[in-house]
Design a protein around this motif. Structure first.
Motif, PDB file in Angstrom:
ATOM      1  N   GLN A 142       0.814  -1.213   0.000  1.00 36.46           N
ATOM      2  CA  GLN A 142       0.000   0.000   0.000  1.00 36.46           C
ATOM      3  C   GLN A 142       0.848   1.263   0.000  1.00 36.46           C
ATOM      4  O   GLN A 142       1.885   1.333   0.661  1.00 36.46           O
ATOM      5  N   THR A 143       0.365   2.269  -0.710  1.00 39.19           N
ATOM      6  CA  THR A 143       0.937   3.603  -0.581  1.00 39.19           C
ATOM      7  C   THR A 143       0.524   4.165   0.771  1.00 39.19           C
ATOM      8  O   THR A 143      -0.382   3.641   1.444  1.00 39.19           O
ATOM      9  N   LEU A 144       1.157   5.242   1.166  1.00 38.90           N
ATOM     10  CA  LEU A 144       0.839   5.849   2.451  1.00 38.90           C
ATOM     11  C   LEU A 144      -0.621   6.307   2.505  1.00 38.90           C
ATOM     12  O   LEU A 144      -1.322   6.090   3.497  1.00 38.90           O
ATOM     13  N   GLU A 145      -1.085   6.922   1.432  1.00 41.94           N
ATOM     14  CA  GLU A 145      -2.471   7.389   1.410  1.00 41.94           C
ATOM     15  C   GLU A 145      -3.444   6.217   1.487  1.00 41.94           C
ATOM     16  O   GLU A 145      -4.467   6.289   2.182  1.00 41.94           O
ATOM     17  N   ALA A 146      -3.141   5.128   0.787  1.00 44.35           N
ATOM     18  CA  ALA A 146      -4.007   3.949   0.836  1.00 44.35           C
ATOM     19  C   ALA A 146      -4.025   3.347   2.237  1.00 44.35           C
ATOM     20  O   ALA A 146      -5.078   2.927   2.736  1.00 44.35           O
ATOM     21  N   PHE A 147      -2.859   3.311   2.867  1.00 47.86           N
ATOM     22  CA  PHE A 147      -2.780   2.806   4.236  1.00 47.86           C
ATOM     23  C   PHE A 147      -3.648   3.636   5.171  1.00 47.86           C
ATOM     24  O   PHE A 147      -4.447   3.092   5.945  1.00 47.86           O
ATOM     25  N   TYR A 148      -3.520   4.961   5.083  1.00 50.37           N
ATOM     26  CA  TYR A 148      -4.311   5.819   5.955  1.00 50.37           C
ATOM     27  C   TYR A 148      -5.808   5.639   5.695  1.00 50.37           C
ATOM     28  O   TYR A 148      -6.610   5.539   6.633  1.00 50.37           O
ATOM     29  N   THR A 149      -6.186   5.578   4.435  1.00 50.26           N
ATOM     30  CA  THR A 149      -7.588   5.390   4.085  1.00 50.26           C
ATOM     31  C   THR A 149      -8.129   4.079   4.659  1.00 50.26           C
ATOM     32  O   THR A 149      -9.288   4.004   5.076  1.00 50.26           O
ATOM     33  N   SER A 150      -7.272   3.073   4.723  1.00 50.02           N
ATOM     34  CA  SER A 150      -7.694   1.753   5.197  1.00 50.02           C
ATOM     35  C   SER A 150      -7.955   1.698   6.698  1.00 50.02           C
ATOM     36  O   SER A 150      -8.707   0.834   7.157  1.00 50.02           O
ATOM     37  N   ILE A 151      -7.337   2.599   7.444  1.00 48.77           N
ATOM     38  CA  ILE A 151      -7.456   2.513   8.912  1.00 48.77           C
ATOM     39  C   ILE A 151      -8.173   3.719   9.532  1.00 48.77           C
ATOM     40  O   ILE A 151      -8.414   3.738  10.732  1.00 48.77           O
ATOM     41  N   ARG A 152      -8.538   4.717   8.725  1.00 44.01           N
ATOM     42  CA  ARG A 152      -9.125   5.934   9.296  1.00 44.01           C
ATOM     43  C   ARG A 152     -10.475   5.673   9.960  1.00 44.01           C
ATOM     44  O   ARG A 152     -10.897   6.431  10.845  1.00 44.01           O
ATOM     45  N   HIS A 153     -11.160   4.597   9.555  1.00 44.26           N
ATOM     46  CA  HIS A 153     -12.456   4.259  10.161  1.00 44.26           C
ATOM     47  C   HIS A 153     -12.332   3.981  11.648  1.00 44.26           C
ATOM     48  O   HIS A 153     -13.317   4.076  12.394  1.00 44.26           O
ATOM     49  N   ALA A 154     -11.126   3.626  12.103  1.00 41.05           N
ATOM     50  CA  ALA A 154     -10.912   3.344  13.524  1.00 41.05           C
ATOM     51  C   ALA A 154     -10.921   4.611  14.371  1.00 41.05           C
ATOM     52  O   ALA A 154     -10.929   4.538  15.588  1.00 41.05           O
ATOM     53  N   ARG A 155     -10.900   5.766  13.710  1.00 42.41           N
ATOM     54  CA  ARG A 155     -10.854   7.060  14.386  1.00 42.41           C
ATOM     55  C   ARG A 155      -9.719   7.118  15.409  1.00 42.41           C
ATOM     56  O   ARG A 155      -9.931   7.407  16.593  1.00 42.41           O
ATOM     57  N   PRO A 156      -8.491   6.843  14.958  1.00 47.04           N
ATOM     58  CA  PRO A 156      -7.356   6.880  15.890  1.00 47.04           C
ATOM     59  C   PRO A 156      -7.086   8.298  16.365  1.00 47.04           C
ATOM     60  O   PRO A 156      -7.387   9.269  15.659  1.00 47.04           O
ATOM     61  N   ILE A 157      -6.509   8.399  17.545  1.00 53.11           N
ATOM     62  CA  ILE A 157      -6.134   9.723  18.030  1.00 53.11           C
ATOM     63  C   ILE A 157      -4.926  10.224  17.246  1.00 53.11           C
ATOM     64  O   ILE A 157      -4.734  11.427  17.078  1.00 53.11           O
ATOM     65  N   SER A 158      -4.117   9.278  16.735  1.00 58.13           N
ATOM     66  CA  SER A 158      -2.979   9.665  15.900  1.00 58.13           C
ATOM     67  C   SER A 158      -2.686   8.568  14.895  1.00 58.13           C
ATOM     68  O   SER A 158      -3.001   7.389  15.115  1.00 58.13           O
ATOM     69  N   VAL A 159      -2.073   8.963  13.806  1.00 60.50           N
ATOM     70  CA  VAL A 159      -1.561   8.019  12.821  1.00 60.50           C
ATOM     71  C   VAL A 159      -0.146   8.470  12.480  1.00 60.50           C
ATOM     72  O   VAL A 159       0.150   9.671  12.470  1.00 60.50           O
ATOM     73  N   GLY A 160       0.741   7.515  12.253  1.00 58.43           N
ATOM     74  CA  GLY A 160       2.116   7.921  12.000  1.00 58.43           C
ATOM     75  C   GLY A 160       2.940   6.822  11.385  1.00 58.43           C
ATOM     76  O   GLY A 160       2.422   5.818  10.883  1.00 58.43           O
ATOM     77  N   LEU A 161       4.256   7.016  11.446  1.00 61.33           N
ATOM     78  CA  LEU A 161       5.216   6.071  10.890  1.00 61.33           C
ATOM     79  C   LEU A 161       6.316   5.795  11.905  1.00 61.33           C
ATOM     80  O   LEU A 161       6.694   6.673  12.679  1.00 61.33           O
ATOM     81  N   ASN A 162       6.832   4.574  11.864  1.00 61.86           N
ATOM     82  CA  ASN A 162       7.994   4.223  12.675  1.00 61.86           C
ATOM     83  C   ASN A 162       8.763   3.101  12.002  1.00 61.86           C
ATOM     84  O   ASN A 162       8.266   2.440  11.086  1.00 61.86           O
ATOM     85  N   CYS A 163      10.004   2.920  12.433  1.00 64.49           N
ATOM     86  CA  CYS A 163      10.855   1.819  12.034  1.00 64.49           C
ATOM     87  C   CYS A 163      11.230   1.855  10.547  1.00 64.49           C
ATOM     88  O   CYS A 163      10.818   2.745   9.802  1.00 64.49           O
TER      89      CYS A 163
END
Length: 338
Positions: free
Chosen positions: A224-245
């Motif tokens: 997945q691209t970054l935008e696709a990844f975010y779109t896939s998990i935004r339904h969870a309504r996270p307090i934050s989304v980010g990158l690591n490692c």
């Protein structure tokens, strides 16, 4: 929500690498086993999560080192505390206990520092790793349709971990180092299911989600691209989304900039201390990592910053010192849907 109040006021600091700090102690097989597992039938050296039970003071002390360096959020030592991952050591039956004790170790450290300075609250994030088995990819190159695990099995394993972390007293959940979004969605499903079945007056705990871009293509391992990844998990309504490692701060910068432009929630970033050298070690010095992350803060890309593989309390102290005078990234103003 206390952490949301803090995020609106300042850039929060998440801790650095637990594994790096454990390695510095040069523990041997007997240290990992402790008294309780002295006769265990398989080798357990390298099972860092087992130290929650056998050497809890070591884990508490590491948490305190990061808090002393300026961390606002400390992660529990539970990256691999699922029955699926613990099967490598034939320790599936201890998964729940390992999570409870991992949360307890972090809670002890955070509560001590909160008592010292109540004006600067510290938070315990229940670390939920990506697993050593993936739902999107086959481990058999000759059978691309094969999966070593099912969605239900992953969700059940995560549910046990989440129950242990909640019982141990975490403030939020951190689904991190995501290279397979389907595994992450199983963790999200497990969290939501847990709170539906165990309602409390406090409501659901916040969720932080952190993915991993694995190479120069800007994609996760599952493609997945970054935008696709975010779109896939935004339904969870996270307090934050980010990158690591996977990446150092230099390599992560364009992806953090992109994420800051599309995320409707707060953003987090905790890169490695550069890229590993030929011996698998990390050479980037604390002031170097901090200088790059300071630029992210200056540009308004981030709300939570810290370190991953190879980072130490020195890295966290330098990062905290460099970003403390910058305002946090502002949440976007979303247009109402008519």
């Amino acid at each position: 929500m206390q952490i949301q109040n803090e995020l609106s006021k300042r850039i929060l600091i998440i801790d650095g690498a637990m594994g790096t700090m454990i390695q510095r102690r040069k523990l041997e097989e007997a240290d990992y086993r402790g008294e309780r597992f002295k006769d265990w039938h398989t080798d357990v050296k390298g099972n860092n999560d087992l130290l929650n039970i056998t050497q809890p003071q070591i884990i508490i002390d590491i948490h305190k080192e990061y808090l002393e360096a300026g961390a606002d959020i400390i992660e529990t030592n539970t990256f691999s505390c699922t029955s699926i991952a613990m099967a490598d050591y034939d320790m599936q039956s201890f998964a729940y206990e390992l999570n409870v004790e991992g949360a307890r170790c972090a809670r002890i450290a955070a509560d001590e520092y909160n008592a010292k300075d109540p004006s600067k609250p510290r938070f315990v994030a229940g670390a939920i790793g990506p697993l050593n088995k993936t739902l999107s990819l086959s481990p058999d190159v000759n059978n691309p349709g094969y999966r070593a695990v099912t969605f239900d099995e992953v969700a059940i394993a995560y549910t046990e971990q989440i129950r242990g972390l909640a019982d141990g007293g975490v403030d939020l959940f951190l689904i991190e180092t995501i290279f397979d979004t389907l595994n992450a969605k199983a963790a999200i499903y497990a969290i939501k299911k847990y709170f539906r079945e165990n309602p409390s007056g406090k409501g659901e705990l916040p969720i932080m989600i952190s993915g991993t871009i694995t190479d120069a293509s800007g994609r996760t391992l599952s493609g997945q691209t970054l935008e696709a990844f975010y779109t896939s998990i935004r339904h969870a309504r996270p307090i934050s989304v980010g990158l690591n490692c996977a990446l150092g701060a230099t390599q992560m910068r364009p992806h953090i900039e992109e994420l800051s432009q599309i995320a409707e929630c707060y953003t987090s970033a905790y890169p490695n201390a550069g890229l590993p050298n030929a011996f698998g070690e990390y050479d980037e010095q604390p002031h170097e990592t901090a200088h790059i992350i300071e630029d992210w803060a200056k540009e308004g890309f981030v709300n939570i910053v810290g370190g991953c593989c190879g980072t130490t309390p020195d890295h966290i102290k330098h990062i905290a010192d460099q970003v403390k005078n910058y305002s946090p990234r502002q949440l976007p103003v979303l247009e109402a849907v008519l």
